[in-house]
Design a protein around this motif. Structure first.
Motif, short mmCIF file in Angstrom:
data_model
loop_
_atom_site.label_atom_id
_atom_site.label_comp_id
_atom_site.label_asym_id
_atom_site.label_seq_id
_atom_site.Cartn_x
_atom_site.Cartn_y
_atom_site.Cartn_z
N ASP A 140 56.28 40.55 88.24
CA ASP A 140 56.38 40.24 86.82
C ASP A 140 56.48 38.74 86.53
OD1 ASP A 140 56.12 42.83 85.92
OD2 ASP A 140 58.27 43.25 86.07
N GLY A 250 64.61 39.17 79.64
CA GLY A 250 63.83 40.26 80.20
C GLY A 250 64.17 40.64 81.63
N ASP A 251 65.05 39.90 82.29
CA ASP A 251 65.36 40.15 83.70
C ASP A 251 66.58 41.06 83.82
OD1 ASP A 251 65.45 40.13 86.43
OD2 ASP A 251 65.93 37.99 86.63
N ASP A 252 66.38 42.35 83.58
CA ASP A 252 67.53 43.26 83.58
C ASP A 252 68.12 43.48 84.97
OD1 ASP A 252 65.32 44.68 84.45
OD2 ASP A 252 65.76 46.48 83.29
N LYS A 258 66.16 43.05 77.69
CA LYS A 258 64.75 43.30 77.41
C LYS A 258 64.46 43.38 75.91
CE LYS A 258 63.21 45.50 81.70
NZ LYS A 258 62.11 44.57 81.94
N MET A 261 61.74 40.19 75.72
CA MET A 261 60.74 40.14 76.79
C MET A 261 60.84 41.43 77.61
SD MET A 261 59.00 37.17 76.85
CE MET A 261 58.43 37.14 78.55
N LYS A 262 59.68 41.99 77.96
CA LYS A 262 59.66 43.22 78.74
C LYS A 262 59.58 42.95 80.24
CE LYS A 262 59.92 45.45 74.97
NZ LYS A 262 61.26 45.94 74.57
N ARG A 263 59.56 41.70 80.59
CA ARG A 263 59.58 41.29 82.01
C ARG A 263 60.35 39.97 82.06
NH1 ARG A 263 56.29 36.27 83.25
NH2 ARG A 263 55.07 35.94 81.35
N GLN A 264 60.73 39.53 83.29
CA GLN A 264 61.46 38.27 83.36
C GLN A 264 60.58 37.13 82.84
OE1 GLN A 264 61.05 39.97 86.45
NE2 GLN A 264 59.98 38.61 87.86
N ASP A 291 53.10 36.20 76.02
CA ASP A 291 54.39 36.84 75.75
C ASP A 291 55.54 35.83 75.73
OD1 ASP A 291 54.39 36.39 78.49
OD2 ASP A 291 55.16 38.37 79.02
#
Length: 297
Positions: A140, A250-252, A258, A261-264, A291
């Protein structure tokens, strides 16, 4: 018939007399490479005649090294993929990897890797090479990935990495406000409770990250930052930012949300290396992906 990569040098007035073995050592051809050349279809020539590494060289001799042909891994097939090519010559290829695809296949994702896209590109363009990644990025993480087109180029860049002369810069969005530049010097090791996660721990590997804030992002209560690494530990940026309480958006895995952002929010924005064949520095840059840009704009 596969084409072998070939390179030639002329022995300088101050270089001889010298054994071919020692001359090639100065050209950074390792013992392992010489063994590979000897047993896997390569050859060493002096003035057009095949010789062994014990050949005595004199000034003005022409040394030619024919490397073994590249062999594409049989377990990995090319897959059509649109590549954002940032730099290319006969030795190196640099691409802007989008988020969401791994650099190489993994047990979690067997198909759709950057490596497979590059192999398909090679096949379509008659490039006889396998996939030699100089650097890799998490699935990601987006940005610059540098690839060597032959073993010798990969060896030379690996030596640069070991010496700390292959430099990369990153852009990221960290949660919270980072007001001033800082350096994070904290060792990183495996988290024994996870096969993926890393953490800061006393017995970990030395790791240093330099952080420079660029812009406060009020819309998501975050900060656009620039990062320079002195070391290249797995998940180094993600672990270090989480450690100081500013995980990547985004970095869960490391405490980020998230919500935006859906990714880091991590992007390899620049790579700089000394091109050993052109004998000059090459700087490759990749623009921020959409993004991340939408929160900056």
């Amino acid at each position: 018939m596969k084409k072998n990569f070939t390179i030639s040098w002329t022995v300088g007035a101050n270089d001889g007399p010298v054994l071919l073995r020692e001359f090639l050592k100065k050209k950074r051809i390792s013992k392992a490479a010489l063994t590979d050349i000897k047993f896997n279809g390569g050859a060493l020539y002096v003035n057009g005649k095949e010789e062994s590494v014990r050949k005595q060289l004199a000034a003005s001799d022409i040394v030619t090294v024919i490397f073994p042909p590249e062999t594409v891994s049989t377990h990995m097939e090319g897959i059509p993929m649109a590549l954002d090519i940032l730099f290319e010559d006969e030795h190196f290829l640099a691409v802007n990897k989008p988020p969401g695809i791994p650099t190489i296949p993994s047990r979690y994702q067997q198909n759709g890797s950057l490596a497979q896209g590059v192999l398909h590109y090679y096949e379509c363009n008659g490039i006889e090479a396998t996939f030699h990644a100089v650097n890799r990025l998490d699935r990601d993480t987006s940005g610059v990935v540098l690839i060597a087109k032959h073993r010798f180029a990969h060896s030379l860049l690996s030596q640069q990495q070991t010496a700390g002369n292959y430099h990369r810069k990153y852009a990221a969005i960290a949660e919270g406000e980072i007001v001033s530049p800082l350096t994070i010097d904290a060792p990183i090791g495996r988290n024994t409770d996870s096969i993926i996660e890393r953490k800061v721990c006393e017995d970990g590997q030395h790791a240093v990250t330099h952080v420079t804030p660029l812009k406060k992002l009020s819309a998501i209560e975050g900060t656009l930052i620039k990062l320079n690494l002195e070391t290249g530990r797995t998940h180094q940026i993600r672990v270090h930012l989480s450690y100081i309480g500013h995980p990547l958006a985004g970095d869960d895995l490391y405490g980020g949300s998230k919500d935006y952002m859906k990714r880091q929010a991590l992007h390899s924005s620049e790579a700089a290396f000394y091109h050993p064949f052109l004998e000059k520095e090459i700087i490759v840059k990749a623009e921020l992906p959409e993004d991340m840009m939408k929160w900056i704009d």
